[in-house]
Design a protein around this motif. Structure first.
Motif, PDB file in Angstrom:
ATOM      1  N   SER A 190      39.341  41.850  41.691  1.00 55.69           N
ATOM      2  CA  SER A 190      40.293  41.970  40.585  1.00 55.69           C
ATOM      3  C   SER A 190      39.684  41.342  39.344  1.00 55.69           C
ATOM      4  O   SER A 190      38.762  40.528  39.427  1.00 55.69           O
ATOM      5  CB  SER A 190      41.629  41.284  40.925  1.00 55.69           C
ATOM      6  OG  SER A 190      41.478  39.875  40.996  1.00 55.69           O
ATOM      7  N   THR A 206      40.867  40.153  35.077  1.00 56.16           N
ATOM      8  CA  THR A 206      41.833  40.044  33.988  1.00 56.16           C
ATOM      9  C   THR A 206      41.040  39.947  32.698  1.00 56.16           C
ATOM     10  O   THR A 206      40.284  38.999  32.494  1.00 56.16           O
ATOM     11  CB  THR A 206      42.725  38.792  34.153  1.00 56.16           C
ATOM     12  OG1 THR A 206      43.387  38.847  35.418  1.00 56.16           O
ATOM     13  CG2 THR A 206      43.769  38.732  33.043  1.00 56.16           C
ATOM     14  N   GLN A 210      45.510  40.491  28.398  1.00 55.65           N
ATOM     15  CA  GLN A 210      46.181  40.483  29.692  1.00 55.65           C
ATOM     16  C   GLN A 210      46.128  41.841  30.389  1.00 55.65           C
ATOM     17  O   GLN A 210      47.064  42.260  31.060  1.00 55.65           O
ATOM     18  CB  GLN A 210      47.635  40.025  29.529  1.00 55.65           C
ATOM     19  CG  GLN A 210      47.808  38.554  29.212  1.00 55.65           C
ATOM     20  CD  GLN A 210      47.227  37.646  30.296  1.00 55.65           C
ATOM     21  OE1 GLN A 210      47.441  37.867  31.493  1.00 55.65           O
ATOM     22  NE2 GLN A 210      46.482  36.633  29.876  1.00 55.65           N
ATOM     23  N   ARG A 211      45.005  42.527  30.236  1.00 58.09           N
ATOM     24  CA  ARG A 211      44.793  43.767  30.976  1.00 58.09           C
ATOM     25  C   ARG A 211      44.200  43.404  32.322  1.00 58.09           C
ATOM     26  O   ARG A 211      43.172  42.734  32.393  1.00 58.09           O
ATOM     27  CB  ARG A 211      43.851  44.694  30.194  1.00 58.09           C
ATOM     28  CG  ARG A 211      44.506  45.287  28.958  1.00 58.09           C
ATOM     29  CD  ARG A 211      43.471  45.895  28.021  1.00 58.09           C
ATOM     30  NE  ARG A 211      44.106  46.665  26.961  1.00 58.09           N
ATOM     31  CZ  ARG A 211      44.642  46.145  25.857  1.00 58.09           C
ATOM     32  NH1 ARG A 211      44.634  44.834  25.689  1.00 58.09           N
ATOM     33  NH2 ARG A 211      45.198  46.928  24.948  1.00 58.09           N
ATOM     34  N   THR A 212      44.823  43.841  33.382  1.00 61.51           N
ATOM     35  CA  THR A 212      44.382  43.485  34.724  1.00 61.51           C
ATOM     36  C   THR A 212      44.063  44.738  35.534  1.00 61.51           C
ATOM     37  O   THR A 212      44.686  45.790  35.365  1.00 61.51           O
ATOM     38  CB  THR A 212      45.450  42.661  35.475  1.00 61.51           C
ATOM     39  OG1 THR A 212      46.622  43.466  35.672  1.00 61.51           O
ATOM     40  CG2 THR A 212      45.822  41.420  34.676  1.00 61.51           C
ATOM     41  N   ARG A 218      43.051  45.833  39.685  1.00 58.85           N
ATOM     42  CA  ARG A 218      42.868  45.435  41.082  1.00 58.85           C
ATOM     43  C   ARG A 218      42.338  46.623  41.876  1.00 58.85           C
ATOM     44  O   ARG A 218      42.823  47.751  41.727  1.00 58.85           O
ATOM     45  CB  ARG A 218      44.198  44.974  41.686  1.00 58.85           C
ATOM     46  CG  ARG A 218      44.095  44.600  43.167  1.00 58.85           C
ATOM     47  CD  ARG A 218      45.417  44.053  43.690  1.00 58.85           C
ATOM     48  NE  ARG A 218      46.444  45.080  43.819  1.00 58.85           N
ATOM     49  CZ  ARG A 218      46.635  45.836  44.906  1.00 58.85           C
ATOM     50  NH1 ARG A 218      45.828  45.703  45.951  1.00 58.85           N
ATOM     51  NH2 ARG A 218      47.601  46.724  44.957  1.00 58.85           N
ATOM     52  N   CYS A 263      41.844  31.262  33.837  1.00 62.95           N
ATOM     53  CA  CYS A 263      41.724  32.074  35.052  1.00 62.95           C
ATOM     54  C   CYS A 263      42.707  31.600  36.118  1.00 62.95           C
ATOM     55  O   CYS A 263      43.076  30.422  36.165  1.00 62.95           O
ATOM     56  CB  CYS A 263      40.301  32.007  35.601  1.00 62.95           C
ATOM     57  SG  CYS A 263      39.036  32.550  34.431  1.00 62.95           S
ATOM     58  N   GLU A 297      40.025  34.413  40.798  1.00 60.88           N
ATOM     59  CA  GLU A 297      39.198  34.861  39.677  1.00 60.88           C
ATOM     60  C   GLU A 297      38.486  33.656  39.053  1.00 60.88           C
ATOM     61  O   GLU A 297      38.979  33.028  38.131  1.00 60.88           O
ATOM     62  CB  GLU A 297      40.055  35.603  38.653  1.00 60.88           C
ATOM     63  CG  GLU A 297      40.629  36.906  39.205  1.00 60.88           C
ATOM     64  CD  GLU A 297      41.435  37.684  38.181  1.00 60.88           C
ATOM     65  OE1 GLU A 297      41.599  37.186  37.038  1.00 60.88           O
ATOM     66  OE2 GLU A 297      41.920  38.785  38.523  1.00 60.88           O
TER      67      GLU A 297
END
Length: 232
Positions: A85, A87, A91-93, A95, A143, A147
């Motif tokens: 995953s 980030t 705040q674009r994540t 997975r 983090c 991450e």
């Protein structure tokens, strides 16, 4: 005489190979695709390799809901478990979770998130996200969870190596398995990733000195250089 012996050996090898393969049993796998909850089932497939179960999920603040892609089927070659995953800025994540198994219809269930609770882990990374025609202002991102690496990601149109095909560049926090990847995600974007160890933020210099924090000023060069190598 020599060629006769060679042909006999080759024939014997072919017979042994065919005999061995005949004892390798195939198995069936669940076969389906789901895009944002729209489920499309297909007939079960048959394989000698492995079944796979894959989930990809993208979350962006500007989207009302996350974009989720799930696929199940038969692996055409060696199947490898992979979960990571990241980030990025804003705040674009993202997975990614792929699980492989080798028994009949063993991929029927859904993959489960590999990340634990999103609690701060003490690492911070420079975060940024940009697409063609846009700019970003780098910020420091705390983090969470597993991450623990600072990652740089460059995305291009799948199947193209031209610098003009770049669709996004981002930096942020990522799990260790997200480092040094070169793969296609979401069916259309090829990503290459580079990582460096996460770093604690150094105390900001007093405002009267006019100096910027060392942790911010030193990191951009380390992130930009590997991206330039890809584009050139």
């Amino acid at each position: 005489m020599f060629w006769s012996s060679v042909l006999k050996s080759l024939l014997a090898a072919c017979v042994v190979t065919e005999f061995a393969v005949s004892f390798v049993e195939s198995f069936t796998c669940a076969n389906s695709v789901s895009i944002n909850g729209v489920y499309t089932p297909y007939d079960a497939c048959e394989t000698f390799q492995a079944c796979f179960n894959q989930t990809q999920e993208l979350k962006m603040p500007e989207l009302a809901r996350s974009q989720k892609f799930q696929q199940k089927g038969c692996a055409t070659d060696e199947c490898t478990d992979l979960a990571f995953s990241a980030t990025l800025g804003g705040q674009r994540t993202f997975r990614y979770d792929q699980q492989c198994c080798t028994t009949d219809k063993c991929n029927q269930g859904d993959t489960q998130p590999s990340q634990g609770p999103a609690t701060a882990n003490g690492i911070q990374c420079l975060a940024c996200y940009t697409e063609p025609g846009t700019l970003c202002i780098p910020t420091l991102l705390k983090c969470t969870g597993k991450e623990t690496k600072c990652a740089s990601v460059i995305g291009t149109v799948a199947g193209s190596s031209s610098p003009a095909s770049v669709v996004m560049v981002g930096t942020g926090c990522a799990t260790e398995n997200a480092c040094n990847l070169n793969m296609t995600i979401l069916g259309s974007i090829n990503i290459r990733t580079f990582c460096m160890s996460g770093f604690p933020v150094l105390p900001s210099a007093p405002a009267s000195t006019g100096l910027r924090p060392t942790s911010i000023s030193a990191v951009p060069v380390l992130i930009i250089l590997p991206l330039l190598k890809v584009l050139l």
